[in-house]
Design a protein around this motif. Structure first.
Motif, mmCIF file in Angstrom:
data_model
loop_
_atom_site.group_PDB
_atom_site.id
_atom_site.type_symbol
_atom_site.label_atom_id
_atom_site.label_comp_id
_atom_site.label_asym_id
_atom_site.label_seq_id
_atom_site.Cartn_x
_atom_site.Cartn_y
_atom_site.Cartn_z
ATOM 1 N N TYR A 285 -46.783 6.024 -26.202
ATOM 2 C CA TYR A 285 -45.977 6.796 -25.268
ATOM 3 C C TYR A 285 -44.505 6.497 -25.511
ATOM 4 O O TYR A 285 -44.118 5.344 -25.723
ATOM 5 C CB TYR A 285 -46.356 6.464 -23.827
ATOM 6 N N ILE A 286 -43.681 7.549 -25.471
ATOM 7 C CA ILE A 286 -42.241 7.380 -25.685
ATOM 8 C C ILE A 286 -41.631 6.580 -24.532
ATOM 9 O O ILE A 286 -40.771 5.718 -24.735
ATOM 10 C CB ILE A 286 -41.540 8.750 -25.795
ATOM 11 N N GLN A 287 -42.077 6.845 -23.310
ATOM 12 C CA GLN A 287 -41.605 6.132 -22.130
ATOM 13 C C GLN A 287 -42.795 5.624 -21.325
ATOM 14 O O GLN A 287 -43.876 6.215 -21.346
ATOM 15 C CB GLN A 287 -40.751 7.042 -21.239
ATOM 16 N N ASP A 288 -42.563 4.532 -20.602
ATOM 17 C CA ASP A 288 -43.594 3.997 -19.706
ATOM 18 C C ASP A 288 -43.466 4.692 -18.354
ATOM 19 O O ASP A 288 -42.651 4.298 -17.502
ATOM 20 C CB ASP A 288 -43.424 2.483 -19.549
ATOM 21 N N ASN A 289 -44.260 5.724 -18.152
ATOM 22 C CA ASN A 289 -44.161 6.544 -16.940
ATOM 23 C C ASN A 289 -45.070 5.995 -15.841
ATOM 24 O O ASN A 289 -46.099 6.590 -15.491
ATOM 25 C CB ASN A 289 -44.521 7.998 -17.269
ATOM 26 N N TRP A 290 -44.684 4.856 -15.303
ATOM 27 C CA TRP A 290 -45.512 4.175 -14.318
ATOM 28 C C TRP A 290 -45.702 5.010 -13.044
ATOM 29 O O TRP A 290 -46.780 4.970 -12.438
ATOM 30 C CB TRP A 290 -44.915 2.812 -13.968
ATOM 31 N N GLN A 291 -44.672 5.755 -12.640
ATOM 32 C CA GLN A 291 -44.797 6.561 -11.427
ATOM 33 C C GLN A 291 -45.862 7.634 -11.590
ATOM 34 O O GLN A 291 -46.676 7.869 -10.689
ATOM 35 C CB GLN A 291 -43.437 7.201 -11.085
ATOM 36 N N ASP A 292 -45.871 8.310 -12.749
ATOM 37 C CA ASP A 292 -46.892 9.332 -12.993
ATOM 38 C C ASP A 292 -48.281 8.706 -13.047
ATOM 39 O O ASP A 292 -49.262 9.288 -12.554
ATOM 40 C CB ASP A 292 -46.609 10.055 -14.315
ATOM 41 N N LEU A 293 -48.375 7.526 -13.644
ATOM 42 C CA LEU A 293 -49.660 6.831 -13.714
ATOM 43 C C LEU A 293 -50.148 6.469 -12.319
ATOM 44 O O LEU A 293 -51.325 6.649 -11.996
ATOM 45 C CB LEU A 293 -49.532 5.577 -14.575
ATOM 46 N N GLU A 294 -49.232 5.990 -11.481
ATOM 47 C CA GLU A 294 -49.614 5.611 -10.114
ATOM 48 C C GLU A 294 -50.082 6.828 -9.327
ATOM 49 O O GLU A 294 -51.050 6.749 -8.563
ATOM 50 C CB GLU A 294 -48.418 4.950 -9.418
ATOM 51 N N ARG A 295 -49.425 7.985 -9.525
ATOM 52 C CA ARG A 295 -49.851 9.202 -8.829
ATOM 53 C C ARG A 295 -51.246 9.634 -9.276
ATOM 54 O O ARG A 295 -52.055 10.110 -8.464
ATOM 55 C CB ARG A 295 -48.835 10.320 -9.074
ATOM 56 N N PRO B 224 -51.635 -6.008 -20.814
ATOM 57 C CA PRO B 224 -51.388 -4.993 -19.781
ATOM 58 C C PRO B 224 -50.174 -4.112 -20.051
ATOM 59 O O PRO B 224 -49.205 -4.089 -19.298
ATOM 60 C CB PRO B 224 -51.196 -5.840 -18.515
ATOM 61 N N THR B 225 -50.228 -3.346 -21.154
ATOM 62 C CA THR B 225 -49.146 -2.420 -21.483
ATOM 63 C C THR B 225 -49.397 -1.072 -20.811
ATOM 64 O O THR B 225 -50.517 -0.753 -20.398
ATOM 65 C CB THR B 225 -49.063 -2.208 -23.003
ATOM 66 N N PHE B 226 -48.339 -0.243 -20.748
ATOM 67 C CA PHE B 226 -48.492 1.089 -20.175
ATOM 68 C C PHE B 226 -49.513 1.897 -20.971
ATOM 69 O O PHE B 226 -50.327 2.626 -20.393
ATOM 70 C CB PHE B 226 -47.152 1.827 -20.155
ATOM 71 N N ASP B 227 -49.472 1.781 -22.305
ATOM 72 C CA ASP B 227 -50.392 2.550 -23.138
ATOM 73 C C ASP B 227 -51.848 2.246 -22.804
ATOM 74 O O ASP B 227 -52.673 3.161 -22.689
ATOM 75 C CB ASP B 227 -50.121 2.264 -24.620
ATOM 76 N N ARG B 228 -52.159 0.967 -22.632
ATOM 77 C CA ARG B 228 -53.549 0.604 -22.319
ATOM 78 C C ARG B 228 -53.928 1.048 -20.909
ATOM 79 O O ARG B 228 -55.067 1.490 -20.675
ATOM 80 C CB ARG B 228 -53.750 -0.896 -22.494
ATOM 81 N N PHE B 229 -52.992 0.930 -19.958
ATOM 82 C CA PHE B 229 -53.255 1.437 -18.616
ATOM 83 C C PHE B 229 -53.550 2.933 -18.662
ATOM 84 O O PHE B 229 -54.501 3.412 -18.032
ATOM 85 C CB PHE B 229 -52.044 1.171 -17.709
ATOM 86 N N ALA B 230 -52.718 3.677 -19.403
ATOM 87 C CA ALA B 230 -52.874 5.129 -19.460
ATOM 88 C C ALA B 230 -54.205 5.518 -20.099
ATOM 89 O O ALA B 230 -54.920 6.399 -19.596
ATOM 90 C CB ALA B 230 -51.712 5.736 -20.242
ATOM 91 N N GLU B 231 -54.560 4.872 -21.199
ATOM 92 C CA GLU B 231 -55.814 5.194 -21.886
ATOM 93 C C GLU B 231 -57.015 4.960 -20.973
ATOM 94 O O GLU B 231 -57.920 5.799 -20.888
ATOM 95 C CB GLU B 231 -55.942 4.341 -23.149
ATOM 96 N N PRO C 12 -56.715 17.368 -19.518
ATOM 97 C CA PRO C 12 -56.307 16.049 -19.002
ATOM 98 C C PRO C 12 -54.845 16.052 -18.582
ATOM 99 O O PRO C 12 -54.018 16.781 -19.145
ATOM 100 C CB PRO C 12 -56.525 15.116 -20.202
ATOM 101 N N PRO C 13 -54.492 15.277 -17.567
ATOM 102 C CA PRO C 13 -53.097 15.210 -17.131
ATOM 103 C C PRO C 13 -52.195 14.632 -18.214
ATOM 104 O O PRO C 13 -52.625 13.793 -19.017
ATOM 105 C CB PRO C 13 -53.151 14.296 -15.903
ATOM 106 N N ASN C 14 -50.961 15.091 -18.238
ATOM 107 C CA ASN C 14 -49.981 14.636 -19.225
ATOM 108 C C ASN C 14 -49.194 13.470 -18.638
ATOM 109 O O ASN C 14 -48.457 13.633 -17.666
ATOM 110 C CB ASN C 14 -49.050 15.793 -19.599
ATOM 111 N N LEU C 15 -49.345 12.299 -19.218
ATOM 112 C CA LEU C 15 -48.633 11.114 -18.744
ATOM 113 C C LEU C 15 -47.372 10.837 -19.559
ATOM 114 O O LEU C 15 -46.801 9.757 -19.460
ATOM 115 C CB LEU C 15 -49.556 9.894 -18.778
#
Length: 449
Positions: free
Chosen positions: A211-221, A372-379, A399-402
């Motif tokens: 991922y280019i950016q760690d979009n934690w807010q989108d992941l949390e939603r 615990p990286t954003f990429d692994r959380f997202a996957e 699938p949603p776009n993170l």
């Protein structure tokens, strides 16, 4: 959980390659626009492409035959491979002053089931691009013979994904299927019989997405939406990796509890409440139970790993569904057709147990905890999203776009199959296993953590 099939279908005949250079040129022109329009990829890079340039130079000189064995983390992989061959190899060759014959392309093996969900256009397109179909749940003699012939005499090298299917993990590789190594040895054998001197290689190709950016807010939603689907109370704690991991584990434990109760109540399985089992052990037990339920219906023995059991179950279901001979050789009565339709419906329903397992074969319960990286959380979250939407019946929703992604393709050190030929002559099974493990190690060594 699956698109229910309500009647028998035409048989899944082998789809032979029918390469058309005009279709290839159209795809070479159009794929970059498709990538921008339809995928989250904004950057694709190749590393050590000069290795592939050298291989194509030798291939076109009649010195070698080779197979591109590429990683298969998700469904965007073919687009990345197209850019590696159609763009990066020619560009690198030009930079090095090496003249390669046009086009730079590869024949490829694809699962016969792909056209079932991808549609008629893909059924037409893949053969025109030089693809050859294969049924992976049984000995597909026509498919194997075609792949073997392309490896030996094809206009281009051959490409295949030794994992067999996507696993949704960028930093975890599923166990490889032995068929790729076997094809390599068959090519050496066929070359010897033809009194040809080319050397045979397997070329590992690593594919990884970031991922280019760690979009934690989108992941949390997204996690909040999954919690709503499961009727779990919403959390209002501070957004941290620890809090998100706790919520994902709560989702996972809820799904485990729900599915265990489902199999207890409706499939009469004895699943004891064992407080000593951790998440990964419970998940492994659940997946085994789900496959066993389907295997009992199709009268299959539970042998092999989860992937191979899934493939056999898929083939058993297809054997019940895809039975009708369109050429008119089958003389079905109305009664026989009615019974056949009921068998197809039942098989389609039973296969959902296998589809459940298919989504989770690579899940270990440790993937995020280890790193615990954003990429692994997202996957991991997207895998959970996929399962919940299958259970809801939303099998075709996108699938949603993170966030936007970049892809990295790495050309690994070629593995000479010819140099292992004497081992194969001594002990075929062990030689195939050793070569498969060598390929697995090579792909794992290319992973960027």
């Amino acid at each position: 959980m699956v698109n229910l099939i309500t009647n028998i279908q035409p048989t899944l005949d082998f789809i032979p390659p029918n390469f058309n250079p005009f279709v290839l040129k159209i795809c070479q022109w159009g794929i970059p626009f498709w990538i921008k329009w339809k995928t989250p990829l904004v950057e694709i890079k190749g590393e050590k492409v000069e290795r592939l340039v050298n291989l194509y130079q030798q291939f076109q000189s009649g010195k070698i035959r080779f197979l591109l064995a590429f990683r298969h983390p998700n469904t965007d992989d073919p687009f990345c491979m197209s850019q590696l061959l159609w763009r990066f190899v020619p560009e690198t060759a030009k930079q090095q002053g090496i003249a390669l014959s046009d086009p730079i392309h590869a024949h490829f093996m694809y699962d016969r089931g792909i056209p079932l969900w991808a549609g008629q256009f893909v059924t037409w397109l893949f053969p025109k691009l030089g693809g050859t179909s294969i049924l992976r749940g049984k000995v597909d003699r026509l498919g194997l013979r075609s792949a073997r012939d392309l490896f030996l005499t094809g206009q281009f090298p051959l490409a295949a994904a030794p994992e067999g299917a996507t696993n949704g993990h960028n930093q975890s590789i599923s166990p490889l299927e032995p068929g790729i190594a076997q094809l390599g040895f068959w090519c050496v054998e066929d070359l010897e019989k033809a009194e040809r001197t080319e050397e045979v290689y397997l070329v590992p190709i690593g594919i990884q997405y970031f991922y280019i950016q760690d979009n934690w807010q989108d992941l949390e939603r997204l996690i909040s939406q999954l919690e709503k689907d499961c009727n779990l109370p919403q959390k209002t704690e501070e957004l941290t990796t620890q809090s998100l991991y706790g919520r994902l584990m709560r989702l996972g434990n809820y799904l485990l509890d729900t599915m265990e109760n489902f199999y207890r109540q409706f499939y009469h399985r004895s699943i004891p409440q064992d407080e000593t089992l951790d998440f990964s052990e419970r998940l492994k037990r659940l997946l085994d139970i789900a496959l066993t339920v389907a295997e009992e219906y199709f009268n299959l023995k539970p042998t092999g790993d989860l992937n191979s059991r899934c493939r056999r179950l898929e083939q058993a279901g297809w054997d019940c569904i895809y039975r009708y001979n369109l050429k008119g050789n089958d003389n079905w009565s109305v009664v026989e057709l009615g019974l056949a339709d009921r068998v197809a419906i039942e098989a389609s329903l039973r296969m959902w147990n296998m589809r459940l397992v298919e989504s989770f074969v690579a899940v270990t319960g440790r993937y995020i905890r280890e790193n615990p990286t954003f990429d692994r959380f997202a996957e991991t979250t997207l895998i959970v999203w996929r399962m919940i939407n299958q259970l809801k019946g939303n099998t075709s929703i996108k699938p949603p776009n993170l966030g936007k992604k970049r892809a990295k393709l790495t050309v690994g050190e070629p593995i000479s199959v010819s140099q292992k030929w004497s081992d194969y002559q001594t002990n075929r099974r062990q030689a195939v296993a050793n070569l498969t493990q060598d390929l697995q190690n090579a792909l794992e060594q290319m992973i960027e953590y």
